[in-house]
Design an enzyme around this catalytic site. Structure first.
Site, PDB file in Angstrom:
ATOM      1  N   ARG A  63     -36.648  13.736  55.714  1.00 11.48           N
ATOM      2  CA  ARG A  63     -36.778  14.654  56.853  1.00 11.48           C
ATOM      3  C   ARG A  63     -35.498  14.727  57.667  1.00 11.48           C
ATOM      4  O   ARG A  63     -35.213  15.736  58.319  1.00 11.48           O
ATOM      5  CB  ARG A  63     -37.976  14.228  57.708  1.00 11.48           C
ATOM      6  CG  ARG A  63     -39.287  14.391  56.957  1.00 11.48           C
ATOM      7  CD  ARG A  63     -40.428  13.733  57.672  1.00 11.48           C
ATOM      8  NE  ARG A  63     -40.927  12.573  56.978  1.00 11.48           N
ATOM      9  CZ  ARG A  63     -41.616  11.602  57.559  1.00 11.48           C
ATOM     10  NH1 ARG A  63     -41.859  11.654  58.849  1.00 11.48           N
ATOM     11  NH2 ARG A  63     -42.055  10.585  56.855  1.00 11.48           N
ATOM     12  N   GLU A 100     -42.543   1.517  59.075  1.00 13.72           N
ATOM     13  CA  GLU A 100     -43.892   1.314  59.611  1.00 13.72           C
ATOM     14  C   GLU A 100     -44.899   1.064  58.491  1.00 13.72           C
ATOM     15  O   GLU A 100     -45.828   0.298  58.657  1.00 13.72           O
ATOM     16  CB  GLU A 100     -44.332   2.510  60.475  1.00 13.72           C
ATOM     17  CG  GLU A 100     -45.604   2.211  61.271  1.00 13.72           C
ATOM     18  CD  GLU A 100     -46.170   3.398  62.039  1.00 13.72           C
ATOM     19  OE1 GLU A 100     -45.623   4.518  61.963  1.00 13.72           O
ATOM     20  OE2 GLU A 100     -47.189   3.193  62.722  1.00 13.72           O
TER      21      GLU A 100
HETATM   22  C1  PRP Z   1     -39.970   8.180  57.915  1.00 11.82           C
HETATM   23  C2  PRP Z   1     -39.165   8.898  58.992  1.00 11.82           C
HETATM   24  C3  PRP Z   1     -38.065   7.910  59.271  1.00 11.82           C
HETATM   25  C4  PRP Z   1     -38.747   6.573  59.102  1.00 11.82           C
HETATM   26  C5  PRP Z   1     -39.060   5.972  60.442  1.00 11.82           C
HETATM   27  O1  PRP Z   1     -39.350   8.342  56.679  1.00 11.82           O
HETATM   28  O2  PRP Z   1     -38.691  10.154  58.545  1.00 11.82           O
HETATM   29  O3  PRP Z   1     -36.984   8.025  58.346  1.00 11.82           O
HETATM   30  O4  PRP Z   1     -39.963   6.822  58.366  1.00 11.82           O
HETATM   31  O5  PRP Z   1     -39.734   4.747  60.356  1.00 11.82           O
HETATM   32  P1  PRP Z   1     -39.134   3.367  60.914  1.00 11.82           P
HETATM   33  O6  PRP Z   1     -38.543   3.628  62.263  1.00 11.82           O
HETATM   34  O7  PRP Z   1     -40.335   2.449  60.972  1.00 11.82           O
HETATM   35  O8  PRP Z   1     -38.106   2.907  59.935  1.00 11.82           O
HETATM   36  P2  PRP Z   1     -39.978   7.952  55.271  1.00 11.82           P
HETATM   37  O9  PRP Z   1     -39.348   6.669  54.807  1.00 11.82           O
HETATM   38  O10 PRP Z   1     -41.464   8.020  55.332  1.00 11.82           O
HETATM   39  O11 PRP Z   1     -39.365   9.033  54.303  1.00 11.82           O
HETATM   40  P3  PRP Z   1     -39.577  10.606  54.049  1.00 11.82           P
HETATM   41  O12 PRP Z   1     -38.785  11.317  55.129  1.00 11.82           O
HETATM   42  O13 PRP Z   1     -38.956  10.757  52.710  1.00 11.82           O
HETATM   43  O14 PRP Z   1     -41.037  10.933  54.115  1.00 11.82           O
HETATM   44  N1  ADE Z   2     -42.414   7.084  59.786  1.00 16.39           N
HETATM   45  C1  ADE Z   2     -42.778   5.880  60.260  1.00 16.39           C
HETATM   46  N2  ADE Z   2     -43.922   5.953  60.962  1.00 16.39           N
HETATM   47  C2  ADE Z   2     -44.300   7.273  60.920  1.00 16.39           C
HETATM   48  C3  ADE Z   2     -45.383   7.990  61.458  1.00 16.39           C
HETATM   49  N3  ADE Z   2     -46.332   7.377  62.190  1.00 16.39           N
HETATM   50  N4  ADE Z   2     -45.470   9.313  61.223  1.00 16.39           N
HETATM   51  C4  ADE Z   2     -44.500   9.938  60.481  1.00 16.39           C
HETATM   52  N5  ADE Z   2     -43.461   9.305  59.951  1.00 16.39           N
HETATM   53  C5  ADE Z   2     -43.342   7.985  60.170  1.00 16.39           C
END
Ligand code: PRP
Ligand code: ADE
Length: 176
Positions: A63, A100
């Site tokens: 994202r 998370e």
């Molecule tokens: C999500 C979001 C952040 C991260 C935040 O990405 O876009 O990069 O989690 O979480 P944190 O602060 O606990 O590290 P995700 O790894 O789900 O990847 P995606 O964008 O490919 O769905």
């Molecule tokens: N990445 C980590 N935690 C998330 C949440 N609650 N929703 C979307 N993206 C995340």
């Protein structure tokens, strides 16, 4: 909440128990699909850096690519992708991190940044901060000056913002 914040907050969809029970997933696809909200979000993300020379925007897969590309265009900066492991073709630096709802490894090209270049991290959301802290460490390892990090959404109860600030990175977020 001012008008922009409430408009952005209203454009984000919340999905309970995704991807795991107990997680409320904040889904920005609804924000991205709304032309007014998407423009507002990008305008607000760049606002603290307007008029500052930023060499590169680093965006976290996936994202962070969408928002980071738009921010880079607006600031006339380059863009550096920070990818999940195994996706980049050239020589990389890699770090393991937890977020998370899981653990993973991220990578960037070793030559993506010139030493001393000013970089801003961009992502949609900061939760535990595992992703952003890992990205900051990788960027510093190859000589970047991480001058800031910005996110549309902060989940303050998970403490990520504080962890990043403790590393000396100033954090800008739009919606809690
Ligand atoms: C999500 C979001 C952040 C991260 C935040 O990405 O876009 O990069 O989690 O979480 P944190 O602060 O606990 O590290 P995700 O790894 O789900 O990847 P995606 O964008 O490919 O769905
Ligand atoms: N990445 C980590 N935690 C998330 C949440 N609650 N929703 C979307 N993206 C995340």
């Amino acid at each position: 909440m001012d008008n922009t914040t409430s408009e952005l907050a209203a454009s984000i969809r919340s999905i309970p128990d995704y991807p795991k029970p107990g997680i409320i997933f904040r889904d920005i696809t609804t924000l991205l699909g709304n032309p007014r909200a998407f423009r507002r979000a990008v305008d607000e993300l760049v606002q603290p850096y307007a008029g500052t020379k930023i060499d590169k925007i680093a965006g976290m897969e996936a994202r962070g690519f969408i928002l980071g590309g738009a921010v880079a265009h607006q600031l006339s900066s380059g863009f550096v992708p920070i990818r999940k492991k195994g996706k980049l073709p050239h020589d990389t630096v890699r770090i393991a991190y937890s977020l998370e709802y899981g653990v993973d490894e991220m990578e960037m090209h070793r030559d993506a940044i010139e030493p001393g270049e000013k970089v801003i991290l961009v992502d949609d959301l900061i939760a535990t901060g595992g992703t952003a802290v890992g990205a900051t460490k990788l960027l510093r390892q190859i000589g970047a000056e991480v001058v800031g990090a910005c996110f549309v959404i902060d989940l303050p109860d998970l403490g990520g913002r504080r962890k990043l600030e403790e590393l000396g990175v100033s954090v800008h977020t739009l919606v809690e």
